[in-house]
Design an enzyme around this catalytic site. Sequence first.
Site, mmCIF file in Angstrom:
data_model
loop_
_atom_site.group_PDB
_atom_site.id
_atom_site.type_symbol
_atom_site.label_atom_id
_atom_site.label_comp_id
_atom_site.label_asym_id
_atom_site.label_seq_id
_atom_site.Cartn_x
_atom_site.Cartn_y
_atom_site.Cartn_z
ATOM 1 N N CYS A 118 0.656 -0.329 0.052
ATOM 2 C CA CYS A 118 -0.140 0.062 0.262
ATOM 3 C C CYS A 118 0.612 1.281 -0.405
ATOM 4 C CB CYS A 118 -1.174 0.049 0.950
ATOM 5 S SG CYS A 118 -1.815 -1.519 0.719
ATOM 6 N N HIS A 141 -3.892 7.247 2.169
ATOM 7 C CA HIS A 141 -4.138 5.000 1.664
ATOM 8 C C HIS A 141 -5.474 5.589 1.884
ATOM 9 C CE1 HIS A 141 -4.120 1.694 0.317
ATOM 10 N NE2 HIS A 141 -4.341 1.101 1.783
ATOM 11 N N ASN A 154 -10.051 -0.387 -1.048
ATOM 12 C CA ASN A 154 -8.496 -0.367 -0.890
ATOM 13 C C ASN A 154 -7.714 -0.549 -2.365
ATOM 14 O OD1 ASN A 154 -5.704 -0.399 -0.102
ATOM 15 N ND2 ASN A 154 -6.061 -1.882 1.735
HETATM 16 O O1 UT7 Z 1 -3.946 -1.638 3.461
HETATM 17 C C1 UT7 Z 1 -2.912 -1.648 4.158
HETATM 18 C C2 UT7 Z 1 -2.603 -1.473 5.306
HETATM 19 N N1 UT7 Z 1 -4.065 -2.337 6.132
HETATM 20 C C3 UT7 Z 1 -5.327 -1.572 6.962
HETATM 21 O O2 UT7 Z 1 -4.733 -0.169 7.511
HETATM 22 C C4 UT7 Z 1 -6.083 -2.038 7.504
HETATM 23 C C5 UT7 Z 1 -6.079 -2.405 9.219
HETATM 24 N N2 UT7 Z 1 -7.311 -2.463 10.021
HETATM 25 C C6 UT7 Z 1 -8.069 -1.832 9.384
HETATM 26 O O3 UT7 Z 1 -8.741 -1.516 8.484
HETATM 27 C C7 UT7 Z 1 -9.271 -3.085 10.300
HETATM 28 O O4 UT7 Z 1 -8.776 -3.857 11.555
HETATM 29 C C8 UT7 Z 1 -10.316 -4.219 9.791
HETATM 30 C C9 UT7 Z 1 -11.217 -2.318 8.590
HETATM 31 C C10 UT7 Z 1 -9.439 -4.756 9.281
HETATM 32 C C11 UT7 Z 1 -11.153 -4.289 10.734
HETATM 33 O O5 UT7 Z 1 -11.795 -4.006 11.505
HETATM 34 P P1 UT7 Z 1 -11.850 -4.164 13.602
HETATM 35 O O6 UT7 Z 1 -12.899 -3.094 13.693
HETATM 36 O O7 UT7 Z 1 -10.501 -4.145 13.204
HETATM 37 O O8 UT7 Z 1 -12.383 -4.911 12.957
HETATM 38 P P2 UT7 Z 1 -11.953 -6.664 14.258
HETATM 39 O O9 UT7 Z 1 -11.177 -7.442 12.855
HETATM 40 O O10 UT7 Z 1 -11.732 -5.849 15.289
HETATM 41 O O11 UT7 Z 1 -13.615 -7.528 14.007
HETATM 42 C C12 UT7 Z 1 -14.503 -7.428 15.066
HETATM 43 C C13 UT7 Z 1 -15.522 -8.312 14.817
HETATM 44 C C14 UT7 Z 1 -14.883 -9.703 15.271
HETATM 45 O O12 UT7 Z 1 -15.971 -10.563 15.597
HETATM 46 P P3 UT7 Z 1 -16.151 -10.423 17.259
HETATM 47 O O13 UT7 Z 1 -14.557 -11.136 17.207
HETATM 48 O O14 UT7 Z 1 -15.927 -9.482 18.222
HETATM 49 O O15 UT7 Z 1 -17.252 -11.371 17.015
HETATM 50 C C15 UT7 Z 1 -15.527 -10.013 13.823
HETATM 51 O O16 UT7 Z 1 -15.587 -11.434 13.245
HETATM 52 O O17 UT7 Z 1 -15.752 -7.812 13.792
HETATM 53 C C16 UT7 Z 1 -15.942 -9.332 13.088
HETATM 54 N N3 UT7 Z 1 -15.993 -8.989 11.733
HETATM 55 C C17 UT7 Z 1 -16.969 -8.866 10.916
HETATM 56 N N4 UT7 Z 1 -18.025 -8.484 11.147
HETATM 57 C C18 UT7 Z 1 -19.268 -8.376 9.525
HETATM 58 C C19 UT7 Z 1 -14.850 -9.609 11.280
HETATM 59 N N5 UT7 Z 1 -14.702 -9.014 9.140
HETATM 60 C C20 UT7 Z 1 -16.690 -8.507 9.505
HETATM 61 C C21 UT7 Z 1 -17.240 -8.436 8.084
HETATM 62 N N6 UT7 Z 1 -18.988 -8.078 7.910
HETATM 63 N N7 UT7 Z 1 -16.914 -7.977 6.673
#
Ligand code: UT7
Length: 332
Positions: free
Chosen positions: A115, A256, A286
């Site tokens: 990225c 980004h 992204n």
């Molecule tokens: O571009 C290169 C660099 N990459 C980045 O900068 C990405 C950095 N990370 C992020 O942007 C975020 O971590 C994400 C958008 C990928 C995820 O958001 P988050 O707020 O960190 O969510 P999480 O991974 O902590 O998940 C929270 C909850 C989980 O459920 P539980 O374990 O709390 O029950 C996930 O299973 O949300 C759940 N979850 C979803 N729910 C609905 C994960 N993906 C989804 C989804 N729809 N698509």
Amino acid sequence: MSKNLNAVITGVGMYVPETVLDNKYFESIIETNDEWIVSRTGIKERRKLENGATSDLATGAIKDLFASTGVKPEEIDCIIVCTVTPDMLFPATACLVQNNVGAVNAWGFDLSAACSGFLFGFQVGASLIESGTYKKVVVIGADKMSSIVDYTDRNTCILFGDAAAAVLLEPTEDKSIGLKDSILRVDGSGREALNMRGGGSYMPPSHETVDNKLHYIYQDGKAVFKVAVVGMADTSYEIMKKNNLAPEDVKYLVPHQANLRIIDATANRMGIGREKVMINIDKYGNTTAATIPLCLVEYYRAGKIKKGDNLVLAAFGAGFTWGASWYTWGID
Ligand code: UT7
């Protein structure tokens, strides 16, 4: 070190494929919902290239650049394609693009920094110009992320899209415009948090790598989020401090587009409001190396960037790779 020449963007181009995947589409294939995706990421839709490869996206962008500037392919000295989804491990995608457009006098190469690819490619391209060795360098950010996305993994599949965008760099003696400074970093200890492990010399393709889904993106979202917020915000703040740029001196942050919450954290650290942040994550998601140049093309064509405007470009990606650049827009 003082430079005799600055590198300035004199033309831009972009290509996004027609197929739109909106959040409703993902509701139909995985356990997710529009509200979660929008509130956690800011993404409403993204594009998918149905047929073709990254070189086709990149070729579309450079052709758009030629059409909008009148520059001819044979005038180009060098093509840098920033990508993590090259058509093949070799030859480089840059060679395929060169051949597609007939840039018969160009050399070129691919640059892999995920990225942060465009930010790194921009610095490399600018250095080729500043040295006085080359007069026209095209830097393209291009990724067909759909080729490495596992559409059954809800943690990653909703995030990524396909796109390409290109800038033409040329020399200028006018020191008030062009690329002024960059702070770029890598930290390979981040390799476990965001990667695609299969297919290279570390894990050559095998039935096992396919069965274990190692040819798809793996991301520990929470871990990457934490370091991305700090990395992007810190280097953006650092580049302002180093160059005595006050918040009012900055026309736009060009971040980004991985997550709206990371973008907001960066803007907060810089002391600037949302109105000074280029955002199109809602439309494209992204697109990895393409996000920053795609923003530049869209905002420039919408008449929102003028000569003399100070921009801070900032990125964070796999590697880890990250950084920020100070660029002053040089064309009307
Ligand atoms: O571009 C290169 C660099 N990459 C980045 O900068 C990405 C950095 N990370 C992020 O942007 C975020 O971590 C994400 C958008 C990928 C995820 O958001 P988050 O707020 O960190 O969510 P999480 O991974 O902590 O998940 C929270 C909850 C989980 O459920 P539980 O374990 O709390 O029950 C996930 O299973 O949300 C759940 N979850 C979803 N729910 C609905 C994960 N993906 C989804 C989804 N729809 N698509």
